[in-house]
Motif scaffolding. Sequence first.
Motif, short mmCIF file in Angstrom:
data_model
loop_
_atom_site.label_atom_id
_atom_site.label_comp_id
_atom_site.label_asym_id
_atom_site.label_seq_id
_atom_site.Cartn_x
_atom_site.Cartn_y
_atom_site.Cartn_z
N LYS A 13 0.86 -1.19 0.00
CA LYS A 13 0.00 0.00 0.00
C LYS A 13 0.89 1.23 0.00
O LYS A 13 1.97 1.21 0.59
CB LYS A 13 -0.83 0.04 1.29
N PHE A 14 0.41 2.29 -0.63
CA PHE A 14 1.13 3.57 -0.55
C PHE A 14 0.28 4.57 0.23
O PHE A 14 -0.95 4.62 0.03
CB PHE A 14 1.40 4.13 -1.95
N LEU A 15 0.95 5.34 1.06
CA LEU A 15 0.26 6.39 1.79
C LEU A 15 -0.03 7.52 0.81
O LEU A 15 0.90 8.04 0.17
CB LEU A 15 1.16 6.89 2.92
N TYR A 48 -4.65 5.18 2.42
CA TYR A 48 -3.71 4.35 1.65
C TYR A 48 -4.31 3.93 0.32
O TYR A 48 -5.52 3.82 0.18
CB TYR A 48 -3.35 3.09 2.45
N PHE A 49 -3.41 3.70 -0.62
CA PHE A 49 -3.84 3.13 -1.90
C PHE A 49 -3.17 1.75 -2.05
O PHE A 49 -1.95 1.63 -1.92
CB PHE A 49 -3.40 4.05 -3.05
N THR A 50 -4.00 0.74 -2.31
CA THR A 50 -3.43 -0.61 -2.45
C THR A 50 -2.93 -0.80 -3.87
O THR A 50 -3.71 -0.90 -4.81
CB THR A 50 -4.51 -1.68 -2.14
N GLY A 82 -1.10 -5.34 -18.03
CA GLY A 82 -2.21 -4.65 -17.37
C GLY A 82 -2.12 -3.19 -17.71
O GLY A 82 -1.07 -2.70 -18.13
N GLU A 83 -3.23 -2.47 -17.49
CA GLU A 83 -3.23 -1.07 -17.91
C GLU A 83 -2.40 -0.20 -16.95
O GLU A 83 -1.96 -0.68 -15.91
CB GLU A 83 -4.67 -0.57 -18.01
N SER A 84 -2.24 1.05 -17.33
CA SER A 84 -1.45 1.98 -16.53
C SER A 84 -2.01 2.09 -15.11
O SER A 84 -3.22 2.18 -14.91
CB SER A 84 -1.46 3.35 -17.21
N GLY A 85 -1.12 2.04 -14.13
CA GLY A 85 -1.53 2.17 -12.74
C GLY A 85 -1.99 0.87 -12.10
O GLY A 85 -2.44 0.85 -10.96
N SER A 86 -1.85 -0.25 -12.82
CA SER A 86 -2.35 -1.52 -12.27
C SER A 86 -1.38 -2.14 -11.27
O SER A 86 -1.73 -3.14 -10.63
CB SER A 86 -2.66 -2.50 -13.41
N GLY A 87 -0.18 -1.60 -11.15
CA GLY A 87 0.74 -2.10 -10.13
C GLY A 87 1.89 -2.93 -10.69
O GLY A 87 2.64 -3.54 -9.93
N LYS A 88 2.07 -2.92 -12.01
CA LYS A 88 3.12 -3.75 -12.63
C LYS A 88 4.52 -3.35 -12.14
O LYS A 88 5.29 -4.19 -11.71
CB LYS A 88 3.05 -3.63 -14.16
N SER A 89 4.82 -2.07 -12.24
CA SER A 89 6.16 -1.62 -11.83
C SER A 89 6.38 -1.84 -10.34
O SER A 89 7.49 -2.18 -9.91
CB SER A 89 6.36 -0.13 -12.13
N THR A 90 5.32 -1.66 -9.56
CA THR A 90 5.45 -1.87 -8.11
C THR A 90 5.82 -3.32 -7.83
O THR A 90 6.69 -3.59 -7.00
CB THR A 90 4.13 -1.49 -7.40
N ASP A 134 11.12 -3.54 -17.34
CA ASP A 134 9.90 -2.77 -17.12
C ASP A 134 9.60 -1.90 -18.35
O ASP A 134 10.20 -0.86 -18.54
CB ASP A 134 10.05 -1.90 -15.86
N GLU A 135 8.72 -2.36 -19.19
CA GLU A 135 8.34 -1.69 -20.43
C GLU A 135 9.58 -1.35 -21.28
O GLU A 135 9.73 -0.22 -21.75
CB GLU A 135 7.58 -0.39 -20.14
N PRO A 136 10.48 -2.31 -21.50
CA PRO A 136 11.74 -1.97 -22.17
C PRO A 136 11.58 -1.59 -23.63
O PRO A 136 12.50 -1.04 -24.23
CB PRO A 136 12.56 -3.26 -22.05
N1 LIG Z 1 5.76 5.84 -4.36
C1 LIG Z 1 4.44 5.88 -4.55
N2 LIG Z 1 3.64 6.62 -3.75
C2 LIG Z 1 2.29 6.63 -3.93
N3 LIG Z 1 1.65 5.94 -4.89
C3 LIG Z 1 2.40 5.20 -5.72
C4 LIG Z 1 3.83 5.13 -5.61
N4 LIG Z 1 4.28 4.30 -6.59
C5 LIG Z 1 3.21 3.89 -7.27
N5 LIG Z 1 2.06 4.42 -6.75
C6 LIG Z 1 0.70 4.16 -7.21
O1 LIG Z 1 0.50 2.78 -7.26
C7 LIG Z 1 -0.26 2.42 -8.41
C8 LIG Z 1 0.49 1.41 -9.23
O2 LIG Z 1 1.63 2.04 -9.80
P1 LIG Z 1 2.62 1.32 -10.80
O3 LIG Z 1 3.68 2.30 -11.16
O4 LIG Z 1 3.05 0.04 -10.18
O5 LIG Z 1 1.67 1.02 -12.03
P2 LIG Z 1 2.03 0.45 -13.48
O6 LIG Z 1 1.13 -0.69 -13.71
O7 LIG Z 1 3.50 0.21 -13.55
O8 LIG Z 1 1.61 1.65 -14.42
P3 LIG Z 1 2.29 2.17 -15.81
O9 LIG Z 1 1.84 1.21 -16.88
O10 LIG Z 1 1.71 3.52 -16.00
O11 LIG Z 1 3.78 2.16 -15.62
C9 LIG Z 1 -0.54 3.72 -9.15
O12 LIG Z 1 -1.82 4.15 -8.83
C10 LIG Z 1 0.49 4.67 -8.61
O13 LIG Z 1 0.02 5.99 -8.62
#
Ligand SMILES: Nc1ncnc2c1ncn2[C@@H]1O[C@H](COP(=O)(O)OP(=O)(O)OP(=O)(O)O)[C@@H](O)[C@H]1O
Length: 317
Positions: A17-19, A29-31, A50-58, A180-182
């Motif tokens: 989760k992110f604060l 928090y955002f999960t 998955g689409e943008s913001g789905s959490g892939k990079s996390t 990551d999206e290379p």
């Molecule tokens: N350090 C952070 N602090 C707060 N929220 C974050 C942080 N890092 C990521 N998020 C949030 O977590 C969610 C997932 O982010 P993430 O970067 O993992 O998505 P993604 O699938 O990689 O998107 P994209 O395709 O745009 O790269 C997003 O809503 C993002 O705003």
Amino acid sequence: MDSSSPTLLKVENLSKKFLIKKSLLKKEYFTAVDNVNFCLNQNEILGVVGESGSGKSTIGKLILKLIKKDSGKIEFEGKDIYQLSRKEEKEFRRKTSVVFQDPRTSLNPRLKIKQIVEEPLIVHDFPKEERKKLVVQTIKDAGLDETFLDRYPSELSGGQRQRVAIARAIVLKPKMIVADEPTSALDVSIQLQIINLINNLKQKFGISFLFISHDLNVVGMLADRIMVIYRGKIMEKGNARDILKNPLHPYTKLLLASLPPDHPSKRKKLEQVVEVYREETENGCVFYSRCPIAEDICKTKPEYKKSDNREVYCHFA
Ligand SMILES: Nc1ncnc2c1ncn2[C@@H]1O[C@H](COP(=O)(O)OP(=O)(O)OP(=O)(O)O)[C@@H](O)[C@H]1O
Ligand SMILES: [Mg+2]
């Protein structure tokens, strides 16, 4: 070679989760990653789509320990990466690396290519003569020749820069790379070259990749297995070919239906898949508000349905 190879990375119930808002009374928090389970096998490419913001990079950052997990377990070569000794931690860093989307920002513009590729070898105490040899060998492995070594990143094309980023990522002969999206910042013909390069590196050195992309088309060209993520949760996971041929989750069907019509993995029957918008359900399926086939039962959480190397998070799978 693929899903039958030994496990390299095992991820269990991983959450993050992110604060996002903090006031005197309340923290919000955002999960970003929600109870995720998966394995990456040796010599395997696992596509994360998955689409943008789905959490892939996390997810990518969590498994490289670039950010801290909240809960769950991450094992690399059978060891919990949060329980490593200092020596094991350094070993983990040597065996894992990352390639980012945009090589313009990920490469230091003030360093020559040879310095960029050499840097990880210095960090890991390789002697000078060996470093020189490895840099020359590795730039060739990445599909460039020695003449590039004395240039700066600004003197290279986007595709060449990404090859340098890849050379840097493979110079220590890692076991696992998070890509990551290379290919997302490159045009289509160059994308294909980088995809081929990654495939060759897997074959030649047995490197495993977590290959992240928003583009199912690109993932389909490369991945042995795929996991489809929506709002931090795995919707569907299985063999790449099976998923492309016969997607079971409505979100995967939507992703496939949105591919360009000339793409071979697009099936005619999927063209009817239409996205809907309805009110969210708090305790039900995360995909409820956009799901074309949702019914009342979807206001409760689905279980993962497992069969033949496939897992699907849907009441109707
Ligand atoms: N350090 C952070 N602090 C707060 N929220 C974050 C942080 N890092 C990521 N998020 C949030 O977590 C969610 C997932 O982010 P993430 O970067 O993992 O998505 P993604 O699938 O990689 O998107 P994209 O395709 O745009 O790269 C997003 O809503 C993002 O705003
Ligand atoms: Mg991302």
